[in-house]
Scaffold this active site. Structure first.
Site, PDB file in Angstrom:
ATOM      1  CB  ALA A   1      -2.137   9.038   3.780  1.00 40.79           C
TER       2      ALA A   1
ATOM      3  CG  ASP B   1      -2.239   0.819   1.075  1.00 39.58           C
ATOM      4  OD1 ASP B   1      -2.406   1.573  -0.214  1.00 39.58           O
ATOM      5  OD2 ASP B   1      -2.816   1.296   2.165  1.00 39.58           O
TER       6      ASP B   1
END
Length: 405
Positions: free
Chosen positions: A323, A289
């Site tokens: 994030a 990610d």
């Protein structure tokens, strides 16, 4: 099935590679062995292999030889975001090879509809080019958003979230050149049943994520065709003994695989160990990610006019939400081995074979076995990548790299 052109489109390497004396990680254990590759395939795994004159020989003595890593969920790295209009995807792919990723899904994020469409078109046009010149497997596109929960949006832009739409997805599938392989959505949203069934019929992996689904809703979604869960533990309703939620339903279902960001920030290592103990290595895929800031210094980075702050390698948006990560796949492998203390073959499965199985390409990729694609990563004792080999081509060699961290 993957469409023509998703895998390497150049002619596979005609030359032969012999990897000698490595600690080879196979599905059956670790063996001190040699690997012979010809025309992009693994042709022998044996203790003693003679050395024909046309071979390139790599001495892997004292090093670990893994199957090439497969990252199902990656947004960027080395200062590059794949959704940028002028993203240098060639350098992005070279950076991934430096960290052992030989196959990946280019992962989008929630944006305005026109930006998603322009990104899908650009990625479609880039896939063939990237595969040809970077000797890396672009397996397709992972669409993360915009069909996500407002409550568990994480760092996704809430202004652009919407309910799932079959008609929109038909259009996007066409724009992408049928390169969408995985879609993350919240299964409790309106129209989810119709969309999930449609995606399953079209061979696209449906992953539940950024979701407030209850146990019953997730159980129902699994029956519709949800077969995976995005960044397990993160961006979803938590477990409660009176409402087990998406976590409980996924842990109890043999039809669902999971993925985890093992950077010690997104989840405690023992939470990850609990997941692996329950789902086994075949049910857990390692992902990064990772975002633009991966491999870069701490500081502020702009992504689609939104500021991300990186401190001590941790990425947060202006609201303080995580994030994405600055993790790389070789670091994830190191963390599993050192923190979870799992056997090497199980770690290789989580980094390679499980992702390949999720995408339905495990007959070609994901493990060091005769007849499979010669996707191989050689790591030193510090888990640094010495070589990345992709379908029989040396795609990265540490001693020749000009890339920085």
């Amino acid at each position: 099935m993957l469409s023509k052109g998703v895998f390497l489109s150049y002619i596979k390497g005609e030359f032969t590679i012999l990897i000698k004396n490595g600690n080879v990680i196979t599905p059956y254990g670790i063996c001190n062995s040699s690997i012979l590759t010809k025309k992009g395939k693994i042709t022998r795994v044996s203790k003693d292999i003679s050395t024909p004159s046309d071979e390139e020989v790599i001495d892997a003595k004292g090093k670990m030889v893994f199957p090439g890593f497969i990252d199902l969920h990656i947004h960027g790295g080395h200062g590059i975001d794949i959704c940028d209009q002028n993203a240098d995807l060639k350098t992005f792919c070279e950076y991934q090879l430096k960290h052992g990723t030989t196959s990946l899904l280019l992962t989008t994020r929630t944006m305005e509809t026109n930006k998603i469409e322009s990104t899908l078109l650009r990625l479609k046009e880039s896939i063939d080019y990237l595969s040809r010149f970077n000797k890396i497997n672009i397996l397709g596109i992972h669409l993360e958003g915009p069909f996500l929960s407002q409550k568990y949006k994480g760092a996704q832009n809430p202004e652009n979230l919407q309910a799932p739409s079959k008609e929109i997805l038909k259009k996007w599938m066409q724009i992408s050149g049928n390169n969408m392989r995985m879609i993350t959505l919240a299964p409790e949203l309106e129209n989810a049943e119709e969309v999930i069934k449609f995606l399953k019929q079209n061979g696209i992996v449906v992953s539940a994520g950024h979701s407030d689904a209850t146990y019953d809703q997730m159980e129902e979604a699994i029956n519709w065709g949800v077969s995976h869960v995005t960044h397990f533990f993160n961006g979803m309703r938590g477990f409660h003994h009176r409402e087990p939620g998406i976590l409980g339903a996924s842990l109890l279902s043999d039809k669902v695989t999971t993925e985890i960001i093992l950077d010690t920030i997104h989840s405690h290592p023992m939470a990850a160990k609990l997941l692996v103990k329950n789902k086994k290595a075949e049910g857990v895929a390692l992902i990064t990610d990772s975002v633009r800031a991966t491999g870069m210094a701490d500081g502020e980075y702009v992504t689609e006019n939104r500021m991300l702050c990186v401190k001590d390698g941790i990425v947060r948006n202006s609201e303080g939400n995580l994030a994405g990560s600055t993790l790389t796949m070789n670091e994830a492998v190191k963390n599993v081995i050192e923190l979870l203390q799992l056997p090497y073959p199980e770690v290789a499965q989580m980094a390679s074979l499980t992702p390949a199985t999720i995408l339905g390409i495990d007959h070609e990729k994901g493990s060091i076995e005769v007849g499979k694609d010669a996707d191989i990563v050689i790591l030193n004792s510090d888990f640094e990548v010495e070589y990345s080999i992709c379908e029989g081509e040396i795609s990265y060699k540490r001693s020749e790299s000009i890339l920085k961290k």
